[in-house]
Structures are given as C-alpha cells and as structure tokens.
Design an enzyme around this catalytic site. Structure first.
Site, PDB file in Angstrom:
ATOM      1  N   LYS A   1      53.557  34.048  54.804  1.00 55.86           N
ATOM      2  CA  LYS A   1      53.714  34.310  52.965  1.00 55.86           C
ATOM      3  C   LYS A   1      54.318  35.077  52.341  1.00 55.86           C
ATOM      4  CE  LYS A   1      50.297  33.645  49.031  1.00 55.86           C
ATOM      5  NZ  LYS A   1      50.069  35.007  48.503  1.00 55.86           N
ATOM      6  N   ASN A   2      53.382  37.267  52.752  1.00 54.79           N
ATOM      7  CA  ASN A   2      53.913  37.719  52.124  1.00 54.79           C
ATOM      8  C   ASN A   2      54.812  38.776  51.875  1.00 54.79           C
ATOM      9  OD1 ASN A   2      51.243  37.940  50.253  1.00 54.79           O
ATOM     10  ND2 ASN A   2      50.105  38.851  51.573  1.00 54.79           N
TER      11      ASN A   2
ATOM     12  N   CYS B   1      46.090  33.479  42.083  1.00 54.84           N
ATOM     13  CA  CYS B   1      44.238  34.520  42.314  1.00 54.84           C
ATOM     14  C   CYS B   1      43.692  35.108  41.467  1.00 54.84           C
ATOM     15  CB  CYS B   1      43.874  35.056  44.067  1.00 54.84           C
ATOM     16  SG  CYS B   1      44.068  33.904  44.589  1.00 54.84           S
TER      17      CYS B   1
ATOM     18  N   ARG C   1      44.897  43.059  38.156  1.00 57.83           N
ATOM     19  CA  ARG C   1      45.855  43.168  38.765  1.00 57.83           C
ATOM     20  C   ARG C   1      47.506  43.244  37.717  1.00 57.83           C
ATOM     21  NH1 ARG C   1      47.041  39.016  44.023  1.00 57.83           N
ATOM     22  NH2 ARG C   1      45.697  39.310  45.439  1.00 57.83           N
TER      23      ARG C   1
ATOM     24  N   VAL D   1      51.243  44.037  35.817  1.00 58.72           N
ATOM     25  CA  VAL D   1      52.629  43.749  36.151  1.00 58.72           C
ATOM     26  C   VAL D   1      53.083  45.518  35.522  1.00 58.72           C
ATOM     27  CG1 VAL D   1      52.490  41.399  36.089  1.00 58.72           C
ATOM     28  CG2 VAL D   1      53.695  43.099  33.453  1.00 58.72           C
ATOM     29  N   ASP D   2      52.158  46.452  34.917  1.00 59.22           N
ATOM     30  CA  ASP D   2      53.073  47.243  34.379  1.00 59.22           C
ATOM     31  C   ASP D   2      53.847  48.041  35.013  1.00 59.22           C
ATOM     32  OD1 ASP D   2      50.931  46.724  32.907  1.00 59.22           O
ATOM     33  OD2 ASP D   2      49.832  48.360  31.796  1.00 59.22           O
ATOM     34  N   LEU D   3      53.246  47.987  36.902  1.00 65.44           N
ATOM     35  CA  LEU D   3      54.366  48.975  37.269  1.00 65.44           C
ATOM     36  C   LEU D   3      55.483  48.320  37.586  1.00 65.44           C
ATOM     37  CD1 LEU D   3      51.639  50.481  40.181  1.00 65.44           C
ATOM     38  CD2 LEU D   3      52.707  51.890  38.593  1.00 65.44           C
TER      39      LEU D   3
ATOM     40  N   ASP E   1      43.196  42.312  52.755  1.00 67.29           N
ATOM     41  CA  ASP E   1      43.543  40.113  52.512  1.00 67.29           C
ATOM     42  C   ASP E   1      42.888  39.484  53.719  1.00 67.29           C
ATOM     43  OD1 ASP E   1      44.922  39.681  50.175  1.00 67.29           O
ATOM     44  OD2 ASP E   1      46.244  39.223  51.379  1.00 67.29           O
TER      45      ASP E   1
ATOM     46  N   ILE F   1      41.094  48.189  46.712  1.00 67.05           N
ATOM     47  CA  ILE F   1      42.532  47.372  45.897  1.00 67.05           C
ATOM     48  C   ILE F   1      42.428  47.384  44.760  1.00 67.05           C
ATOM     49  CG2 ILE F   1      44.271  47.035  46.714  1.00 67.05           C
ATOM     50  CD1 ILE F   1      43.863  48.893  48.341  1.00 67.05           C
TER      51      ILE F   1
END
Length: 418
Positions: free
Chosen positions: A22-23, A115, A120, A122-124, A305, A327
């Site tokens: 998936k990832n 999720c 989480r 999105v700055d980076l 995960d 994380i």
C-alpha cells in the site's frame, strides 16, 4: 456500515499470499503524472486507497485501465486541481502535488484526510517544494502551488525524518533543473521502491536507502513496466496473528529483507523463524509468546505501523513490557478497545505499559484507524467468544481481502452489513 463478526479461540495455521505494498503503490501511482507515456504498474493491491488514487488520476485527465495490472497514461492530464470530495478520505493525495507542479508548473490539493493519527502536518512537503522554487498558498482548505518555468535544484535539509516529504521532494525533483540533494532523508523500503520506479522511467537518482539522496533532473520521463514490492506491514500483521494464536504460518510473495527488526522481535517472543528469498515461515505451535520491548523509530528501526499488532502480542504474553511510540503522538487508539477485551495496559506519555493476561475476551469494538483495525481483528481471532469490529472503512483502506486470507488459515470471521 459493515462490521466483522469474529468467533475466536482459533489457532491460525496455513499459507498466506501477500499483496503489493500500500505504502509504495500510492506514491508510485501519483508519480505516473510525471510521464507522458503509458506505464504498466503490476502488483497493485486492490484496496480503497488505491481505488481513490485511480479515481483522482482519472479526474485529472489520465487514462487508467485496470486488469491484473494498472495501465496509466497521463499524457492528456488537463486538470491540476484535486477537490475536497476526492481527497478528503486519503492523506496520500498530497503526493499528487509534486508531480503536478513539476510537469505542469501548477497544482492544488485539498488538505487531505485519512487516519487521524495525531498531528500529521504537510509542512515538510511544502518546505521542500518551496526550496525547489515553488510559490505556495494556503487558502480555503487548499494547498496551491505554482512555478514559472521548471522547478530548480536545491539542497534540502529535513529537520525531521519524513517518509511523505521525502517522497514528495524526490518525485518533484526528477524534472527539476540541476542536482537536488535531500539530507536527513527517510530510508524506508517504499522510498527505495518509488525511486526504483522513477529510475525505470529514466530518472537519475542516487543514494536512495541512505539518509542523503541525490536527484539529477531530466527533461522528461518515458513509459515502462514496474512491479510493486510486497507489503511488509501486511506480512508482519499475519506473522503476529499466527504467533498470538500459537499457530504456524508461511507468508509467500513477500520480502524478508524489509522485515529484519520485526522478525527479530518475533524471534525474541519465542517464535521459530525460517526465511527464503520470497517467503517467511513462523512456528509458534503451542507456545505462549514472551513479552518484548518495542520502540518505534524510522527505518531500519521498528515500524510504527506494526506497533498496534505487537501491543496485542504483549497483552497475551508472559510478563510485562513497555512499548514506546516515537513517530506519532496519538497512536494509541487501539488501547481503549483492547482493554474492553480484557487487556491490561496503561498509557503514560508516549509509552504503553503492557501486562500480559492469559486470555482476551470477545467484545464490541470500534476500528478508529487502519492499524487499530488490524490489531482488533487479530485480537478477535484469539479471544474467547464473539468479537464485533465496527468501522471497517479503515481496514479496507489498507488490507486486501483480509477476511478471506484469515479464513484460509483457520479464522472464523464474517463480514456483515449493519
């Protein structure tokens, strides 16, 4: 709304064939935007997230055909805007922004969902795109980006290891002018797979798998054929399921090299492990697991995960243990549900203190995110009595036919409509 009804106390034994990652599938599907030629992607898992990605590609103007492989031709993309109704349920949609910007000079994406695991941002991602020359605007819930001409190279030092941002920057930089350097880059197998996909199309990328990646921009990418790597998290989930059930399992079509730390921890718990080129065998027949200490960290460390699945293992093991989540700051939504099933656990800061019990018991529980869903399902397989797991939307986002695969190794699980 669907739910799983699971009759527990089953020993899980048999063979499981692992789906594609998936990832890795999601960034690779979105990276097809970078090419004007047809691309065949093999081993894409049939899950909700890949379905949404394909739907978004079609909305943008790409031609997508689905058979055993996914055939994508992004030549005629003419829409550079991903609306809220398409991306609100999938956080990975942010990976469309870099390729749109790199090839067309503009793109806008509704701030994505998925999720709800802590913060989480999105700055980076946006920091990296700005360094490549993009102008970024946040307005009305959308991220809008544009650049005059082509993106240009940059030296980008990440202040935090980020899988998502590394993928965004690497994909965008493939068409930028000059050599881009990403320092403190993530090293996950899915990043290596995405880089290998881009290289197969003509991208020039070196250093992937280390913390410094070099990308020499090219003018265009060609078409090609690429096979997605196996899903290491699905593999780990089934291995843990067999271990907690005191069963025996062989996972085929997988890659043991991506699971070193997970296999080490399963061995510490008492499992006998054998590996081949593309298979892993676990034997825990009639053995109760031993508690193991877990501390999540970026690859090659223990994957976040797999934290929820190992929580279940520790809750039915001999002794007590500590799981430290480094994380995500809110990845403990499985704990309250597992306590309903008789688990003994206490959360303190970013630690879970687990105290092993002899038996979990069936209960009505809610899957609040993807890996919570997986942990509750495997817990239900070994619990005494009936477990119902609600909110299957999350499990369908990330696991391909999980109930059928579990049935094949002895689980008593049914999907019902409420």
């Amino acid at each position: 709304m669907n739910q799983f009804v699971i009759k527990g106390s089953n020993k899980l034994t048999g063979d499981v064939f692992i789906s594609g990652s998936k990832n890795a599938s999601l960034p690779i599907l979105f990276a097809t935007i970078l090419s004007e030629e047809e691309i065949e992607i093999q081993n894409v898992p049939k899950i909700k997230d890949t379905d949404f990605a394909i739907k978004l590609l079609r909305y943008l103007g790409a031609t997508v055909e689905e058979n055993k492989s996914i055939y994508i031709n992004a030549k005629n993309i003419s829409i550079y805007h991903a609306p809220c109704n398409l991306v609100k349920t999938m956080r990975a949609s942010i990976w469309a922004l870099g390729p749109l910007l790199a090839r067309f000079g503009e793109g806008s994406i509704s701030l994505p969902g998925g999720c709800e695991i802590g913060n989480r941002p999105v700055d980076l991602h946006l920091y990296g795109l700005k360094k490549l020359g993009a102008k970024i605007y946040l307005k009305d819930g959308y991220v809008k980006a544009n650049v005059k001409g082509r993106l240009h190279s940059a030296r980008i030092v990440m202040n935090k290891i980020s899988v998502g941002a590394t993928l965004t920057i690497m994909s965008a930089a493939t068409l930028a002018i000059g050599i881009t350097i990403i320092e403190n880059a993530a090293r996950e197998p899915e990043i290596i797979d995405t880089a290998n996909f881009l290289i197969s199309l003509g991208a020039k990328i070196n250093g992937v798998g280390t913390n410094t990646i070099f990308i020499k921009g090219v003018k265009k990418l060609k078409g090609g054929v690429y096979k997605i790597l196996p899903d290491r998290i699905e593999t780990g989930t089934f291995l843990v399921a067999a271990a907690i059930s005191r069963g025996k399992i062989t996972c085929y079509d997988t890659n043991p090299n991506t699971l070193n730390i997970v296999l080490k921890k399963l061995h510490e718990s008492g499992a006998r492990i054998e590996i081949g080129k593309d298979w892993i065998k676990l034997d825990m027949i009639d053995k109760r697991p031993k508690a193991v200490k877990i501390e999540t960290s970026p690859y090659p460390g223990f994957p976040t995960d797999m934290q929820a699945q190992f929580t279940v293992l520790n809750l039915i093991s001999y002794g007590s243990s500590i799981i430290t989540e480094n994380i995500f700051e809110n990845r403990f939504m499985h704990i309250s549900e597992l306590i309903k099933m008789g688990g003994r656990a206490i959360i303190k800061n970013n630690n879970i203190f687990c105290y092993g019990v002899n038996q979990l018991f069936g209960a009505q529980v809610i899957a609040k995110d993807l890996r919570t869903a997986a942990s509750l399902i495997i817990a239900g397989c070994i619990a005494d009595g009936i477990t119902t797991v609600d909110c299957l939307y999350h499990i369908d986002r990330g696991y391909c036919q999980i109930e059928n695969k579990l049935k094949n190794i002895g689980a008593n699980i049914k999907r019902l409509k409420k």
